[in-house]
Design a protein around this motif. Structure first.
Motif, PDB file in Angstrom:
ATOM      1  N   LEU A   1       0.832  -1.208   0.000  1.00 46.27           N
ATOM      2  CA  LEU A   1       0.000   0.000   0.000  1.00 46.27           C
ATOM      3  C   LEU A   1       0.862   1.252   0.000  1.00 46.27           C
ATOM      4  N   GLN A   2       1.935   1.188   0.769  1.00 50.52           N
ATOM      5  CA  GLN A   2       2.845   2.316   0.846  1.00 50.52           C
ATOM      6  C   GLN A   2       3.468   2.604  -0.524  1.00 50.52           C
ATOM      7  N   LYS A   3       3.865   1.516  -1.226  1.00 53.93           N
ATOM      8  CA  LYS A   3       4.474   1.701  -2.561  1.00 53.93           C
ATOM      9  C   LYS A   3       3.450   2.309  -3.528  1.00 53.93           C
ATOM     10  N   LEU A   4       2.224   1.824  -3.439  1.00 49.64           N
ATOM     11  CA  LEU A   4       1.174   2.361  -4.327  1.00 49.64           C
ATOM     12  C   LEU A   4       0.947   3.848  -4.039  1.00 49.64           C
ATOM     13  N   ARG A   5       0.915   4.164  -2.748  1.00 50.20           N
ATOM     14  CA  ARG A   5       0.703   5.560  -2.352  1.00 50.20           C
ATOM     15  C   ARG A   5       1.846   6.424  -2.892  1.00 50.20           C
ATOM     16  N   GLU A   6       3.093   5.978  -2.648  1.00 52.07           N
ATOM     17  CA  GLU A   6       4.255   6.772  -3.083  1.00 52.07           C
ATOM     18  C   GLU A   6       4.228   7.015  -4.587  1.00 52.07           C
ATOM     19  N   ARG A   7       3.923   5.962  -5.350  1.00 54.83           N
ATOM     20  CA  ARG A   7       3.927   6.105  -6.817  1.00 54.83           C
ATOM     21  C   ARG A   7       2.904   7.156  -7.269  1.00 54.83           C
ATOM     22  N   HIS A   8       1.697   7.087  -6.704  1.00 61.21           N
ATOM     23  CA  HIS A   8       0.656   8.007  -7.174  1.00 61.21           C
ATOM     24  C   HIS A   8       0.857   9.425  -6.626  1.00 61.21           C
ATOM     25  N   VAL A   9       1.324   9.517  -5.391  1.00 63.34           N
ATOM     26  CA  VAL A   9       1.565  10.841  -4.812  1.00 63.34           C
ATOM     27  C   VAL A   9       2.700  11.535  -5.572  1.00 63.34           C
ATOM     28  N   GLN A  10       3.750  10.765  -5.842  1.00 59.78           N
ATOM     29  CA  GLN A  10       4.886  11.311  -6.598  1.00 59.78           C
ATOM     30  C   GLN A  10       4.422  11.799  -7.970  1.00 59.78           C
ATOM     31  N   THR A  11       3.649  10.972  -8.656  1.00 55.31           N
ATOM     32  CA  THR A  11       3.153  11.346  -9.992  1.00 55.31           C
ATOM     33  C   THR A  11       2.313  12.616  -9.900  1.00 55.31           C
ATOM     34  N   CYS A  12       1.454  12.654  -8.890  1.00 51.95           N
ATOM     35  CA  CYS A  12       0.573  13.811  -8.698  1.00 51.95           C
ATOM     36  C   CYS A  12       1.417  15.083  -8.503  1.00 51.95           C
ATOM     37  N   ASN A  13       2.434  14.995  -7.637  1.00 54.76           N
ATOM     38  CA  ASN A  13       3.279  16.171  -7.376  1.00 54.76           C
ATOM     39  C   ASN A  13       4.072  16.586  -8.605  1.00 54.76           C
ATOM     40  N   ASP A  14       4.543  15.600  -9.377  1.00 58.61           N
ATOM     41  CA  ASP A  14       5.314  15.924 -10.582  1.00 58.61           C
ATOM     42  C   ASP A  14       4.429  16.497 -11.698  1.00 58.61           C
ATOM     43  N   LEU A  15       3.159  16.101 -11.671  1.00 59.14           N
ATOM     44  CA  LEU A  15       2.273  16.402 -12.800  1.00 59.14           C
ATOM     45  C   LEU A  15       1.521  17.725 -12.647  1.00 59.14           C
TER      46      LEU A  15
END
Ligand code: ADP
Ligand code: ASP
Ligand code: MG
Length: 479
Positions: free
Chosen positions: A69-83
């Motif tokens: 769950l943590q990995k999923l969160r990090e991937r989407h949060v990171q994408t959101c911040n970059d995007l």
């Protein structure tokens, strides 16, 4: 909507902030001249990760569940911040948390239960596509193109075959007109989740792995779209999987039938059921590379005029061959075969190839490994009397096999082809276990030992000069 363009972006085309930006740009360009409906897959590898998390949950492994769950969160949060621009991040991050909480709730239930009810799995897996749709819609909207994420569970109506559901077109058409057309008419681009749907009474379903292509074609048919563009990570439909055959070339035009046969026999570039909803309305499809959008891609059309012999070769691993062999002349083999096929149909096990011999009347058929257990149980129950009385030999299962399929409209009535293909395979010392060719003569299916499968694909590709022929045709602009 006569001028509607449906665009579907696969997992790699949605795989990072950079990829989503490119995808959004492709949408923006088309959006200038016509209405566009977008269908998105989950970001690459996310569906696998969600499935893996549910396995941890089922096994009661809370630590594994939380780590994923943590990995999923990090991937989407990171994408959101970059995007997204800073002012759009907060609501999007809250949306991500809400969706992950939804997933966590279902995974928690599975952990308590110690099993994975198919319906809960389908609801949980759709979270991948919902996250991707949220990111794409928010980004487009922030770039001045009105967009809204839409959960396909409220649009695509299916039967209750969880994990591999079938669309019901009449209610889907009605919902698509109610929910999507008003958005399109208001100039808002709907970003619809691929892969999922729901039954008439609202139970969540999915359309099978790789099913976002199918979602896009269902919506294109439901809304009478002008075209469907499927954006992926290769230049189009190729003469073979380029990961197996470096010499593979792009086919710039293929017929619905050819594309369907290729997809059905393992060409992952299209979900096997993608073409079915489009046939009646003859909606053309393009398979295009979002990493090289300037390339023409492959056009999939109802009919190609001229077509040389075998055009492409595909393969399917993870299959098993079941043989049924009569021992007694008293057995009515036709009836036994009928019951065997009926039993497979009842448990939704798909027969990928079937072959029978005339003298002993033995019958063998190829199934996907994941369907093997339920298929065997169904067969053993349907043929229990014959097996108990020794009219049939115990069912023989060979799991060390793979399927190779050679496809081309132009194979019809081309003498000597099968001989050349078999010789090419034998030259590599690969034993041919079974052969099947439908009466349409569009496809020859060959079952070989799985160790020789990839080699056989390369041998057939080379023998039939598929790469060369496709390149020549492209330069002459022939199909
Ligand atoms: P997406 O995530 O965009 O849906 P997929 O991974 O499902 O993409 O499908 C694209 C992949 O299909 C390619 O990367 C390629 O390796 C594989 N593939 C298999 N057979 C073929 C073929 N005949 N032509 C093109 N690609 C193929
Ligand atoms: N995300 C789903 C899968 O990985 C559907 C798709 O990608 O088409 O199977
Ligand atoms: Mg796919």
């Amino acid at each position: 909507m006569k001028d509607l363009l449906v665009m579907k972006f696969g997992g790699t085309s949605m795989g990072s902030a950079e990829r989503i930006r490119v995808a959004a740009e492709l949408v923006a360009q088309e959006r200038k001249t016509r209405p566009v409906l977008v269908v998105v897959s989950a970001m690459s590898k996310v569906t696998d990760m969600l499935l893996d998390t549910l396995r941890h949950a089922e096994a009661g492994d809370q630590a594994g569940l939380e780590a994923n769950l943590q990995k999923l969160r990090e991937r989407h949060v990171q994408t959101c911040n970059d995007l997204l621009p800073p002012e759009r991040r907060e609501p999007a991050l809250a949306g991500i948390e809400r969706l992950l909480a939804d997933f966590e709730r279902i995974a928690g239930g599975i952990r308590l239960l110690g099993e994975r009810p198919p319906r809960s799995v389908d609801e949980a897996l759709a979270v991948g596509e919902r996250l991707a749709a949220l990111l794409m819609a928010t980004y487009l909207d922030s770039s001045g193109i009105s967009a809204k994420d839409v959960n396909a569970a409220g649009v695509i109506v299916t039967d209750a075959v969880f994990g591999n559901a079938n669309p019901q077109m009449a209610p889907t058409r009605k919902k698509a007109h109610e929910r999507l057309v008003p958005l399109l008419k208001a100039g808002i681009t709907p970003i619809v989740t691929g892969f999922n749907g729901a039954t008439t009474d609202g139970r969540p379903t999915t359309l099978g792995r790789g099913g976002s292509d199918f979602s896009a074609s269902i919506l294109a048919a439901a809304l009478d779209a002008a075209e469907l563009w499927i954006w992926t990570d290769v230049d189009g439909i190729m003469t073979a999987d380029p990961r197996l055959v470096p010499d593979a070339a792009v086919l710039h035009e293929v017929s619905y039938n050819e594309a369907a046969e290729l997809a059905y026999n393992g060409a992952k570039v299209l979900h096997p059921r993608t073409l079915a909803p489009l046939v009646a309305k003859q909606i053309p499809v393009w398979s295009k590379n979002s990493f090289a959008p300037e390339k023409p891609g492959t056009r999939i059309v109802p009919k190609v005029e001229v077509s040389w012999g075998p055009r492409a070769v595909t393969s399917l691993a993870n299959v098993a061959l079941i043989s049924i062999e009569p021992l007694s002349p008293e057995l009515n083999v036709t009836q036994a075969m009928g019951r065997a096929l009926d039993a497979l149909g009842r448990v939704n096990a798909e027969v990928l190839a079937l072959s029978s011999s005339s003298y002993r009347q033995s019958l063998c058929f190829l199934l996907r490994k994941e369907e093997l257990e339920r298929a065997l149980a169904a067969l053993e129950s349907a043929l229990s009397l014959e097996l108990a009385h020794g009219y049939l030999r115990p069912l023989d299962v060979n799991e060390d096999v793979g399927l190779l399929a050679v496809v081309g409209e132009g194979m019809r009535g081309t003498p000597g082809l099968a001989g050349r293909i078999f010789t090419a395979i034998s030259r590599e010392n690969i034993n041919i276990i079974a052969i099947a060719q439908g009466s349409s003569e569009l496809t020859i299916s060959i079952v070989v030992h799985k160790d020789g499968l990839e080699k056989a694909v390369r041998a057939v590709h080379q023998e039939c000069r598929m790469g060369e022929m496709a390149r020549q045709a492209a330069s002459r602009r022939l199909p």
